[in-house]
Enzyme design. Sequence first.
Site, PDB file in Angstrom:
ATOM      1  N   HIS A   6       0.847  -1.209   0.000  1.00  0.00           N
ATOM      2  CA  HIS A   6       0.000   0.000   0.000  1.00  0.00           C
ATOM      3  C   HIS A   6       0.875   1.250   0.000  1.00  0.00           C
ATOM      4  O   HIS A   6       1.671   1.449   0.911  1.00  0.00           O
ATOM      5  CB  HIS A   6      -0.879  -0.035   1.248  1.00  0.00           C
ATOM      6  CG  HIS A   6      -1.937   1.007   1.268  1.00  0.00           C
ATOM      7  ND1 HIS A   6      -2.175   1.807   2.366  1.00  0.00           N
ATOM      8  CD2 HIS A   6      -2.832   1.385   0.323  1.00  0.00           C
ATOM      9  CE1 HIS A   6      -3.174   2.618   2.106  1.00  0.00           C
ATOM     10  NE2 HIS A   6      -3.598   2.389   0.874  1.00  0.00           N
ATOM     11  N   GLU A  33       0.667  -0.507  -4.792  1.00  0.00           N
ATOM     12  CA  GLU A  33      -0.442   0.412  -5.083  1.00  0.00           C
ATOM     13  C   GLU A  33       0.069   1.818  -4.896  1.00  0.00           C
ATOM     14  O   GLU A  33       0.918   2.068  -4.015  1.00  0.00           O
ATOM     15  CB  GLU A  33      -1.590   0.128  -4.105  1.00  0.00           C
ATOM     16  CG  GLU A  33      -2.840   0.952  -4.321  1.00  0.00           C
ATOM     17  CD  GLU A  33      -2.950   2.183  -3.449  1.00  0.00           C
ATOM     18  OE1 GLU A  33      -3.948   2.900  -3.569  1.00  0.00           O
ATOM     19  OE2 GLU A  33      -2.017   2.461  -2.632  1.00  0.00           O
ATOM     20  N   ASP A  35      -1.186   6.310  -5.691  1.00  0.00           N
ATOM     21  CA  ASP A  35      -2.304   7.228  -5.961  1.00  0.00           C
ATOM     22  C   ASP A  35      -1.808   8.355  -6.863  1.00  0.00           C
ATOM     23  O   ASP A  35      -0.715   8.879  -6.636  1.00  0.00           O
ATOM     24  CB  ASP A  35      -2.804   7.825  -4.636  1.00  0.00           C
ATOM     25  CG  ASP A  35      -3.089   6.760  -3.592  1.00  0.00           C
ATOM     26  OD1 ASP A  35      -4.141   6.118  -3.676  1.00  0.00           O
ATOM     27  OD2 ASP A  35      -2.216   6.548  -2.712  1.00  0.00           O
ATOM     28  N   HIS A  47      -1.148  10.908  -2.191  1.00  0.00           N
ATOM     29  CA  HIS A  47      -2.465  10.428  -1.781  1.00  0.00           C
ATOM     30  C   HIS A  47      -3.480  11.545  -1.518  1.00  0.00           C
ATOM     31  O   HIS A  47      -4.573  11.557  -2.072  1.00  0.00           O
ATOM     32  CB  HIS A  47      -2.337   9.550  -0.529  1.00  0.00           C
ATOM     33  CG  HIS A  47      -3.649   9.052  -0.034  1.00  0.00           C
ATOM     34  ND1 HIS A  47      -4.455   9.774   0.837  1.00  0.00           N
ATOM     35  CD2 HIS A  47      -4.336   7.918  -0.303  1.00  0.00           C
ATOM     36  CE1 HIS A  47      -5.557   9.102   1.080  1.00  0.00           C
ATOM     37  NE2 HIS A  47      -5.509   7.968   0.405  1.00  0.00           N
ATOM     38  N   GLU A  99      -4.090   3.969  -8.640  1.00  0.00           N
ATOM     39  CA  GLU A  99      -5.391   4.469  -8.183  1.00  0.00           C
ATOM     40  C   GLU A  99      -5.572   5.909  -8.660  1.00  0.00           C
ATOM     41  O   GLU A  99      -4.761   6.788  -8.355  1.00  0.00           O
ATOM     42  CB  GLU A  99      -5.510   4.395  -6.654  1.00  0.00           C
ATOM     43  CG  GLU A  99      -6.908   4.841  -6.221  1.00  0.00           C
ATOM     44  CD  GLU A  99      -7.091   4.943  -4.715  1.00  0.00           C
ATOM     45  OE1 GLU A  99      -6.373   4.296  -3.939  1.00  0.00           O
ATOM     46  OE2 GLU A  99      -7.997   5.709  -4.333  1.00  0.00           O
TER      47      GLU A  99
HETATM   48  O1  G3P Z   1      -6.597   1.150  -3.283  1.00  0.00           O
HETATM   49  C1  G3P Z   1      -6.661   0.763  -1.951  1.00  0.00           C
HETATM   50  C2  G3P Z   1      -6.558   1.945  -1.027  1.00  0.00           C
HETATM   51  O2  G3P Z   1      -5.407   2.671  -1.361  1.00  0.00           O
HETATM   52  C3  G3P Z   1      -7.766   2.833  -1.127  1.00  0.00           C
HETATM   53  O3  G3P Z   1      -7.778   3.829  -0.146  1.00  0.00           O
HETATM   54  O4  G3P Z   1      -7.408   6.080   0.709  1.00  0.00           O
HETATM   55  O5  G3P Z   1      -5.575   4.417   0.850  1.00  0.00           O
HETATM   56  O6  G3P Z   1      -6.204   5.414  -1.328  1.00  0.00           O
HETATM   57  P1  G3P Z   1      -6.700   4.985   0.018  1.00  0.00           P
HETATM   58 MG    MG Z   2      -4.881   4.355  -2.626  1.00  0.00          MG
END
Ligand code: G3P
Ligand code: MG
Length: 226
Positions: A6, A33, A35, A47, A99
């Site tokens: 993450h 993952e 953002d 993020h 994402e």
């Molecule tokens: O994609 C999984 C997770 O990253 C979604 O929530 O807020 O951490 O981007 P967030």
């Molecule tokens: Mg995310």
Amino acid sequence: MLAIGHRGACGYQPENTLASFRHAAKLGCPWIELDVYFVQGRLIVIHDDDLTRTTNGTGLVMDSSFDYLRSLDAGHGEQIPTLQEVLDVVDTCMNINVELKGPGTAEPVSELLTTVCQHNWHSDQFLISSFKHDELARADSAFRRGALFGRPSDDMIMRSKQLGAYSLNISLRLVDPDLINLAHQAGLQIYVYTVNEPQDIEQLRSWGVDGVFSDFPDRVMDNQKK
Ligand code: G3P
Ligand code: MG
């Protein structure tokens, strides 16, 4: 069950930085993952929509210039990376879930990933996801889509199918065995975020979840060795 680092391996290094992605690679993580936002024609990896929590800057990402964003310290002296830099550093060694956080990201992400897939990457190495389903629907269908859900809703499976999603990506707070079974019957993978406690990782594995996002992806990989 896939281990998805993450924001890289953000339990160990500043989130969404090259240090975090390098650390995930060092741990042997198969997926990361991250953002993205699209600012002045560049895809950047961060993020929050506000700079305060993760950098030494202030203000909104979308109100900032690319040069200002790049001048900031995102932790341990790391810059906010561009998506291109992450692709260069990862160099196909890990798969990437991009994402879509910011507005207008679907098209430039699709274009960039299409370009790198004409070189060293393969489309199966990417998953494009978003809570913003309108944005996600504009992503190139050559790439797998992950429909993200953070609030309870009765129609998650239907909405995922309408989006042509490969996976239903759901909060740990919302997942249960019935939903997992229904998702599987509908031909969807089910990925759960953000799972850091070993007992939660073990429970999700016993329920047949297909992947988990963790700030400590080594804990997911350790669970697989049992
Ligand atoms: O994609 C999984 C997770 O990253 C979604 O929530 O807020 O951490 O981007 P967030
Ligand atoms: Mg995310």
